[in-house]
Design an enzyme around this catalytic site. Structure first.
Site, PDB file in Angstrom:
ATOM      1  N   ASN A 241       0.159 -15.112   3.912  1.00  0.00           N
ATOM      2  CA  ASN A 241       0.153 -15.933   4.975  1.00  0.00           C
ATOM      3  C   ASN A 241      -1.409 -15.851   5.548  1.00  0.00           C
ATOM      4  O   ASN A 241      -1.793 -16.818   6.210  1.00  0.00           O
ATOM      5  CB  ASN A 241       1.012 -15.048   6.291  1.00  0.00           C
ATOM      6  CG  ASN A 241       2.539 -15.507   6.066  1.00  0.00           C
ATOM      7  OD1 ASN A 241       2.860 -16.540   5.539  1.00  0.00           O
ATOM      8  ND2 ASN A 241       3.322 -14.562   6.605  1.00  0.00           N
TER       9      ASN A 241
ATOM     10  N   ARG B  16       4.376 -10.275  -6.281  1.00  0.00           N
ATOM     11  CA  ARG B  16       4.121 -10.462  -4.823  1.00  0.00           C
ATOM     12  C   ARG B  16       3.228 -11.682  -4.839  1.00  0.00           C
ATOM     13  O   ARG B  16       3.102 -12.893  -4.312  1.00  0.00           O
ATOM     14  CB  ARG B  16       3.332  -9.600  -4.094  1.00  0.00           C
ATOM     15  CG  ARG B  16       4.357  -8.551  -3.390  1.00  0.00           C
ATOM     16  CD  ARG B  16       3.522  -7.167  -2.853  1.00  0.00           C
ATOM     17  NE  ARG B  16       2.728  -7.501  -1.755  1.00  0.00           N
ATOM     18  CZ  ARG B  16       3.236  -7.081  -0.422  1.00  0.00           C
ATOM     19  NH1 ARG B  16       4.324  -6.794  -0.240  1.00  0.00           N
ATOM     20  NH2 ARG B  16       2.344  -7.495   0.579  1.00  0.00           N
TER      21      ARG B  16
ATOM     22  N   ASP C 243      -7.207  -5.731  -9.432  1.00  0.00           N
ATOM     23  CA  ASP C 243      -7.429  -4.732  -8.735  1.00  0.00           C
ATOM     24  C   ASP C 243      -9.068  -5.228  -7.837  1.00  0.00           C
ATOM     25  O   ASP C 243      -9.707  -5.583  -8.640  1.00  0.00           O
ATOM     26  CB  ASP C 243      -7.596  -3.529  -9.361  1.00  0.00           C
ATOM     27  CG  ASP C 243      -7.900  -2.453  -8.515  1.00  0.00           C
ATOM     28  OD1 ASP C 243      -8.358  -2.567  -7.273  1.00  0.00           O
ATOM     29  OD2 ASP C 243      -7.846  -1.090  -9.083  1.00  0.00           O
TER      30      ASP C 243
ATOM     31  N   CYS D 125      -1.358  -3.133   9.627  1.00  0.00           N
ATOM     32  CA  CYS D 125      -0.304  -3.390  10.560  1.00  0.00           C
ATOM     33  C   CYS D 125       0.126  -1.725  10.806  1.00  0.00           C
ATOM     34  O   CYS D 125       1.258  -1.378  10.606  1.00  0.00           O
ATOM     35  CB  CYS D 125       1.088  -4.107  10.137  1.00  0.00           C
ATOM     36  SG  CYS D 125       1.573  -3.901   8.467  1.00  0.00           S
TER      37      CYS D 125
HETATM   38  C1  LIG Z   1      -0.511  -5.631   3.467  1.00  0.00           C
HETATM   39  S1  LIG Z   1      -0.772  -6.309   2.114  1.00  0.00           S
HETATM   40  C2  LIG Z   1      -1.326  -7.970   2.459  1.00  0.00           C
HETATM   41  C3  LIG Z   1      -0.797  -9.097   3.140  1.00  0.00           C
HETATM   42  C4  LIG Z   1      -1.157 -10.144   3.034  1.00  0.00           C
HETATM   43  N1  LIG Z   1      -2.877  -9.977   3.617  1.00  0.00           N
HETATM   44  C5  LIG Z   1      -0.564 -11.375   4.025  1.00  0.00           C
HETATM   45  O1  LIG Z   1      -1.110 -11.649   5.086  1.00  0.00           O
HETATM   46  O2  LIG Z   1       0.267 -11.878   3.427  1.00  0.00           O
HETATM   47  C6  LIG Z   1      -1.390  -5.442   1.001  1.00  0.00           C
HETATM   48  C7  LIG Z   1      -1.469  -6.118  -0.417  1.00  0.00           C
HETATM   49  O3  LIG Z   1      -2.471  -5.472  -1.011  1.00  0.00           O
HETATM   50  C8  LIG Z   1      -2.031  -5.409  -2.579  1.00  0.00           C
HETATM   51  N2  LIG Z   1      -2.964  -4.542  -3.171  1.00  0.00           N
HETATM   52  C9  LIG Z   1      -2.682  -3.150  -3.202  1.00  0.00           C
HETATM   53  N3  LIG Z   1      -3.825  -2.465  -3.709  1.00  0.00           N
HETATM   54  C10 LIG Z   1      -4.680  -3.226  -4.307  1.00  0.00           C
HETATM   55  C11 LIG Z   1      -5.608  -3.412  -4.909  1.00  0.00           C
HETATM   56  N4  LIG Z   1      -6.403  -2.171  -5.204  1.00  0.00           N
HETATM   57  N5  LIG Z   1      -6.259  -4.535  -5.151  1.00  0.00           N
HETATM   58  C12 LIG Z   1      -5.716  -5.924  -4.824  1.00  0.00           C
HETATM   59  N6  LIG Z   1      -4.589  -5.712  -4.138  1.00  0.00           N
HETATM   60  C13 LIG Z   1      -4.184  -4.758  -3.497  1.00  0.00           C
HETATM   61  C14 LIG Z   1      -0.423  -5.008  -2.296  1.00  0.00           C
HETATM   62  O4  LIG Z   1       0.012  -5.300  -3.619  1.00  0.00           O
HETATM   63  C15 LIG Z   1      -0.074  -5.846  -1.186  1.00  0.00           C
HETATM   64  O5  LIG Z   1       0.322  -7.164  -1.690  1.00  0.00           O
END
Ligand SMILES: C[S@@+](CC[C@H](N)C(=O)[O-])C[C@H]1O[C@@H](n2cnc3c(N)ncnc32)[C@H](O)[C@@H]1O
Length: 483
Positions: free
Chosen positions: A237, A261, A283, A355
């Site tokens: 988003n 995702r 990552d 959040c």
């Molecule tokens: C809070 S969500 C992000 C929501 C997004 N920004 C949105 O507005 O739709 C956090 C995201 O970080 C990803 N994530 C977690 N560890 C990560 C990493 N080391 N590198 C990249 N993405 C990571 C998760 O898979 C998740 O999709």
């Protein structure tokens, strides 16, 4: 039946902390997202009570149901709308109805309460009164605010102009709507309004996004044609919001670890008409800041995984004391990500958001990062925003249902110190409620005089009523929405 199966599957994942309700519901591709979301949230809220009811009867043993399915069915039977499926499950639930009802009644007597709501854990009881309006972000890659307003008016909606106070949002009902008082591309409707099946949503003209979640991209405000990194991007988003601000020009590098995702994100971005993105299943911590690919990346949005404790329907779980260990590990991860973001050689601004309501994931992360990176400082954001970061981090924003009518949220913006000459003022003004007095916040910069490279100073932010950008911001009429 499919509804209960899906709800049980998602509840299981939520309780194992494998994802946020909203994302899991969206990814499920279930046709009635709203119904599924409500059922999962409500069952989750009553989860401990339902467990107690189930434990005190022979329900599980006799039905051989798995616990999450049993909870979902018991919720609908005892507290929700009544079991809506037919067939064997209906027969089974009817057979156990009086025993389950008696177990619920016994719990109420024991706790000396008469209403089901009074059985909720305290965190959930507080939020029973929290009503968050339905925020709709107009996707300016596909349409304009004016066109969406006209379209909705033709459909019988009543446009009430731009909100001037927060309380205006509380008075919304039926098909009336407003423009938001801070974000000009945001429309606000009553909480009950559902657009999931609306043409504008399906066509990507509007994005259903909470106001707080719109803040990071809005505040980062990358210029058209810039190079931007969205570090933890899925389901996207904020990525689509960034693309809209960049007018689909420049480069938007978006990373996420989670393949599923990311695939949801691709669909979402396609629907939103985003074309400037470069998605990578990677990552973020392993992305090489020195790579020539990112040599022009000046803007980074970091919205990493967090406890989700600000999400209204998850609130009580995240406040449990046993969450402490998880909070520490999330905070450590968030700090590593933030430190990593500051390693990109050309980075000028990084917006960090969660959040979460916990200082451990918010002010504490920012504080540790600033200590480790003295070349960066905080930017004072939206001076007339009603909820600020905890002391002494007043430059940051917080959001919550009571003060901002949004989910709980935190946003900080870090800026490279060398962007400002020592003694220069950073002027950040904000869009004001109609008829309101213009407010300005002047912050004295104490940055050393290293280089004067920032052509994108804070006074050029579109929230500044006098900025060139805002003056030029003529919403172009694009597609005919009915075509
Ligand atoms: C809070 S969500 C992000 C929501 C997004 N920004 C949105 O507005 O739709 C956090 C995201 O970080 C990803 N994530 C977690 N560890 C990560 C990493 N080391 N590198 C990249 N993405 C990571 C998760 O898979 C998740 O999709």
């Amino acid at each position: 039946m499919a509804l209960y199966m899906k709800a049980a599957e998602i509840l299981d994942k939520v309780e194992q902390k494998k994802g946020a309700v909203k994302t899991l519901v969206y990814e499920s591709k279930y046709q009635n997202i709203k119904q599924l979301f409500a059922l999962v949230c409500e069952t989750h809220k009553y989860s401990s009570v339902l467990q107690e009811i189930i434990d005190s009867t022979s329900f599980l043993k006799e039905t051989k149901l798995r616990i999450h399915l049993a909870k979902v069915l018991a919720y609908d039977l005892l507290i929700g709308r009544g079991v809506k499926c037919g067939g064997t499950w209906k027969v089974m639930m009817m057979k156990h109805r009086s025993r389950l009802q008696a177990a619920l009644a016994r719990i109420k007597i024991k706790r000396k309460v008469s209403r089901n709501e009074d059985l909720l854990p305290s965190g959930f009881q507080q939020m029973q009164g929290d009503v968050i309006p339905r925020f709709v972000r107009v996707n300016t890659l596909k349409t304009t605010v004016e066109d969406v307003i006209d379209y909705l008016k033709r459909e019988g909606f009543t446009y009430q102009g731009t909100a001037s106070r927060l309380e205006d949002l509380d008075r919304l009902s039926g098909k009336s709507f407003l423009c938001d008082l801070h974000l000009e591309d945001l429309l606000v409707f009553s909480a009950k309004m559902d657009f999931h099946n609306h043409f504008l949503y399906k066509a990507g003209h509007i994005i259903l996004q909470d106001k707080a979640s719109c803040l990071p991209a809005f505040l980062l405000n990358p210029p058209v044609s810039s190079h931007v990194i969205d570090a933890c991007a899925a389901p996207g988003n904020k990525t689509s919001h960034l693309a809209a601000i960049m007018k689909n020009k420049g480069k938007l590098f978006a990373f996420d670890l989670d393949t599923k995702r990311l695939s949801t994100m691709s669909t979402l971005l396609l629907r939103a008409g985003v074309t400037c993105q470069q998605l990578a299943n990677q990552d973020f911590l392993k992305v090489d800041p020195q790579s020539s690919e990112y040599k022009e990346a000046k803007y980074i949005l970091l919205d990493p995984s967090c406890s989700g404790s600000g999400m209204v329907c998850l609130r009580d779980k995240a406040l449990e004391p046993q969450e402490d260990k998880r909070l520490q590990s999330l905070a450590a991860f968030q700090l590593r990500c933030l430190n990593h973001a500051l390693q990109f050689p050309q980075v000028q601004r990084v917006v960090y958001s969660t959040c979460s309501v916990h200082s451990e994931e918010n002010e504490n992360v920012v504080s540790a990062c600033l200590q480790q990176n003295p070349g960066f400082r905080l930017v004072h954001l939206l001076p007339n925003w009603p909820e600020r970061g905890h002391d002494p981090f007043k430059q940051c924003l917080r959001a919550n249902p009571a003060k901002t009518r949004t989910h709980g949220f935190f946003v900080a913006m870090l800026e490279k110190r060398s962007l400002q000459r020592e003694g220069e003022n950073v002027l950040i003004t904000t869009t004001l409620p109609a008829g309101g007095e213009e407010k300005q916040d002047i912050q004295q910069s104490s940055a050393p005089d290293e280089e004067q490279e920032n052509s994108e100073t804070a006074s050029e932010h579109p929230t500044n009523p006098g900025s060139k950008k805002k003056r030029k911001r003529n919403r172009k009429k694009t597609q005919n929405l009915e075509s």
